[in-house]
Design an enzyme around this catalytic site. Structure first.
Site, PDB file in Angstrom:
ATOM      1  N   ASP A  96      38.376  28.416  31.555  1.00 19.09           N
ATOM      2  CA  ASP A  96      38.462  29.288  32.827  1.00 19.09           C
ATOM      3  C   ASP A  96      37.284  29.869  33.335  1.00 19.09           C
ATOM      4  OD1 ASP A  96      39.800  31.271  34.591  1.00 19.09           O
ATOM      5  OD2 ASP A  96      41.324  31.184  32.998  1.00 19.09           O
ATOM      6  N   ASP A 197      38.852  31.021  38.996  1.00 16.47           N
ATOM      7  CA  ASP A 197      39.538  32.108  39.264  1.00 16.47           C
ATOM      8  C   ASP A 197      39.250  32.666  40.453  1.00 16.47           C
ATOM      9  OD1 ASP A 197      40.948  34.254  37.810  1.00 16.47           O
ATOM     10  OD2 ASP A 197      39.345  35.583  38.375  1.00 16.47           O
ATOM     11  N   HIS A 319      49.906  33.414  33.000  1.00 16.63           N
ATOM     12  CA  HIS A 319      49.542  34.629  32.388  1.00 16.63           C
ATOM     13  C   HIS A 319      49.666  35.907  33.449  1.00 16.63           C
ATOM     14  CE1 HIS A 319      45.975  33.720  34.199  1.00 16.63           C
ATOM     15  NE2 HIS A 319      45.351  34.714  34.126  1.00 16.63           N
TER      16      HIS A 319
HETATM   17  O1  ISL Z   1      48.613  38.356  39.995  1.00 13.87           O
HETATM   18  C1  ISL Z   1      48.359  38.170  40.780  1.00 13.87           C
HETATM   19  C2  ISL Z   1      49.391  37.508  41.750  1.00 13.87           C
HETATM   20  O2  ISL Z   1      50.648  37.534  41.391  1.00 13.87           O
HETATM   21  C3  ISL Z   1      47.023  38.708  41.391  1.00 13.87           C
HETATM   22  O3  ISL Z   1      46.973  39.593  42.325  1.00 13.87           O
HETATM   23  C4  ISL Z   1      45.883  38.093  40.762  1.00 13.87           C
HETATM   24  O4  ISL Z   1      45.373  39.314  40.251  1.00 13.87           O
HETATM   25  C5  ISL Z   1      45.058  37.319  41.436  1.00 13.87           C
HETATM   26  O5  ISL Z   1      45.721  36.063  41.581  1.00 13.87           O
HETATM   27  C6  ISL Z   1      43.892  36.930  40.548  1.00 13.87           C
HETATM   28  O6  ISL Z   1      44.109  36.504  39.317  1.00 13.87           O
HETATM   29  C7  ISL Z   1      43.078  36.071  38.538  1.00 13.87           C
HETATM   30  O7  ISL Z   1      41.913  36.928  38.497  1.00 13.87           O
HETATM   31  C8  ISL Z   1      42.076  38.159  37.943  1.00 13.87           C
HETATM   32  C9  ISL Z   1      42.693  38.312  36.791  1.00 13.87           C
HETATM   33  O8  ISL Z   1      43.034  39.687  36.447  1.00 13.87           O
HETATM   34  C10 ISL Z   1      43.946  37.447  36.542  1.00 13.87           C
HETATM   35  O9  ISL Z   1      44.294  37.493  35.193  1.00 13.87           O
HETATM   36  C11 ISL Z   1      43.599  36.085  37.125  1.00 13.87           C
HETATM   37  O10 ISL Z   1      44.472  35.273  36.866  1.00 13.87           O
HETATM   38  C12 ISL Z   1      40.627  38.949  38.153  1.00 13.87           C
HETATM   39  O11 ISL Z   1      39.711  37.886  37.496  1.00 13.87           O
END
Ligand code: ISL
Length: 535
Positions: A96, A197, A319
């Site tokens: 990731d 991400d 997740h």
């Molecule tokens: O969960 C979401 C949509 O269903 C989101 O708004 C999510 O926070 C967004 O897609 C970004 O997710 C990723 O970055 C975040 C982290 O909290 C998440 O776990 C990750 O998958 C910040 O790093």
């Protein structure tokens, strides 16, 4: 065909996968113990959610050192061992890559706060307005203001997520150089690529006030801007293309025209992309409030992305999402297993690289917590606070959060019927779903009719079918609860018919049944509840 198009990816959320040392947290040696299960499933790539050192304000998505392993997961030696052991089984690993923000405990941020000349511009710092106010009206993804005041520096810093996740400043070329070093470090260790991400929000084009919106106010100033395209191209042409690897971007609120640019092979940015549309057919206000599922709408969305992009990243869970069997299936209802199998037929018969999230292959369901105090997810806790401001009653708040909380997917994997589902000897960091005695790996391995064995069969079926790997996607029909589509390669085709409902539906098809989730051998004009057939 590139290798990452043929293989199936298995996502591991390490802290909930397998604990090997009794601290209640999953770890790398635990992953190694279970590699044979992933191999037996038929997956050829593992995506690891973050294992880097992190103070865990957002479960590892707040990284304090990109070149290390958090001691709770093990050591760098364990990591190297995992890469080696996976490779012995012909499994490649992707990491990731969380580069929109770091942890506020990262050395860069600590130096940036002190205005160390080398790091002063690594983050997005702005003075207060003359009246002391914040630099603009932006709000973040976790329903909070996007600016926090830092006493030490005497300025505000921007964070689109938690206040412990300050955004990096991509106007500073030094930041991009740092990212290149991170990529090289892991690629040289034998990593096969990255899940990137929130990759479409890196570059903040301007810091002007945002248009009125309830959440993520300011989005129009940073969503998929030209600067982000430039950075992705630079990372790809200068680093990634020198290795045999691929990238899958995760995107915030991306639409098809943006996705086309991000994934166009000629532009050399990303190889594929995660979007959310298909999981929000029955949701409004992003994902927080539910409405009825409509198969017709669902097929329209699938078709849009299948026909719009050359190649898709296919997923039904991760997740951040509720468990798919609780979302579009029958949950713990009488069709639990059948609906989980039907959803796997969907996942492995549309065009793209399929991603299976840990526990999906045994039909793990949403958590069964009874109270907000049992939750860990910062997003759920913040949305509750926001809903309180709007005076939404407690029972309604809980109903919505229960359906949408990211903790639904984060409970430990249910390996067997022993204490804590075989995940850990000690109290797990998040409780194990109480249905672990009914739904677990050990039972399903022994049962030839189980969800797990159906997943294995579907993965094998896809691997053996050039029509499913390469064929064109065409929608056929849909009504409220059922839908059908066709995959075609030259003169050959496969038709897939899926029922997402509790009731039988008419099915106007004929033909030889190649695969059924209820053991059907002949079509007779009706499809049973949650039935899936391939003809
Ligand atoms: O969960 C979401 C949509 O269903 C989101 O708004 C999510 O926070 C967004 O897609 C970004 O997710 C990723 O970055 C975040 C982290 O909290 C998440 O776990 C990750 O998958 C910040 O790093």
């Amino acid at each position: 065909m590139q290798w990452w198009k043929e293989k199936v990816v298995y996502q591991i959320y390490p802290r909930s996968f397998q604990d090997s040392n009794g601290d209640g947290f999953g770890d790398i040696p635990g992953i190694i113990l279970r590699l044979d299960k992933i191999k037996a499933l038929g997956a050829g790539i593992i995506w690891l959610s973050p294992l880097y050192p992190s103070p865990d304000a957002d479960n590892g998505y707040d990284i304090s050192n990109y070149l290390g392993i958090d001691p709770k997961y093990g050591t760098m030696e364990d990591m190297e061992n995992l890469i080696k052991e996976a490779s012995k089984r012909d499994i490649r690993i992707i990491m990731d890559l969380v580069i929109n923000h770091t942890s506020d405990e990262h050395e860069w941020f600590q130096k940036s706060r002190k205005r160390d000349p080398e790091y002063a511009d690594y983050y997005i710092w702005r003075p207060a307005k003359p009246d002391g106010g914040k630099p603009n009206n932006w709000t973040g993804f976790f329903m909070e203001d996007a600016w926090t005041w830092d006493e030490k520096r005497g300025e505000y810093y921007l964070h689109l997520f938690h206040r412990k996740q300050p955004d990096l400043n991509y106007h500073n070329p030094k930041v991009i150089e740092e990212v290149k070093k991170i990529l090289k470090f892991w690629l040289d260790k034998g990593i096969a690529g990255f899940r990137c991400d929130v990759i479409n929000v890196l570059y903040k084009e301007s810091l002007a006030d945002g248009k009125p919106r309830l959440v993520v106010r300011g989005l129009e100033h940073y969503k998929t801007r030209e600067g982000t395209h430039r950075i992705l191209n630079e990372l790809r042409t200068e680093v990634l293309e020198k290795y045999d690897c691929f990238t899958v971007g995760e995107s915030a609120m991306v639409d098809l025209p943006e996705a086309k640019l991000l994934c166009d092979a000629n532009r050399r940015e990303l190889d594929m992309l995660f979007y959310f549309d298909h999981l929000e057919v029955d949701r409004c206000v992003a994902k927080y409030i539910s409405k009825a599922f409509r198969a017709k709408k669902f097929l329209e969305i699938i078709t849009k992305w299948q026909q719009g992009l050359e190649w898709n990243a296919i997923y039904l869970e991760n997740h951040d999402q509720p468990r798919i069997v609780s979302h579009y299936g029958d949950g713990m209802g009488k069709y639990h297993a059948r609906s989980a199998k039907m959803l796997s037929v969907l996942e492995f018969t549309i065009k793209g690289t399929p991603y299976v999230y840990q526990g999906q292959e045994i039909g793990m369901t949403n958590f069964d917590f009874t109270d907000l105090s049992q939750l860990n997810d910062v997003e759920s806790l913040n949305i509750d606070k926001l809903m309180q401001k709007f005076k939404i009653p407690k029972n309604l708040r809980w109903k919505w959060i229960k359906e949408s909380s990211r903790d639904n997917a984060r409970t430990p994997v249910q390996w067997d019927a022993t204490n804590n589902g075989g995940f850990s000897d000690e109290k797990p960091w998040l409780p194990v779903n109480s249905n672990y005695k009914k739904i677990n790996y050990a039972i399903q391995e022994k049962d030839s009719e189980s969800i797990l064995n159906f997943y294995r069969k579907m993965i094998e079926f896809r691997a053996q079918s050039d029509i499913l790997l390469e064929g064109e996607f065409t929608p056929l029909w849909a009504n409220k609860k059922a839908l059908a589509y066709k995959r075609t390669l030259k003169e050959r085709s496969l038709t897939v018919i899926l029922n997402f409902g509790h009731r039988p539906v008419k099915c106007p098809h004929e033909g030889e049944i190649k695969l059924s989730n209820i053991g059907r051998v002949r079509l007779n004009g009706t499809l049973a509840p949650y039935e899936a057939v391939i003809i």
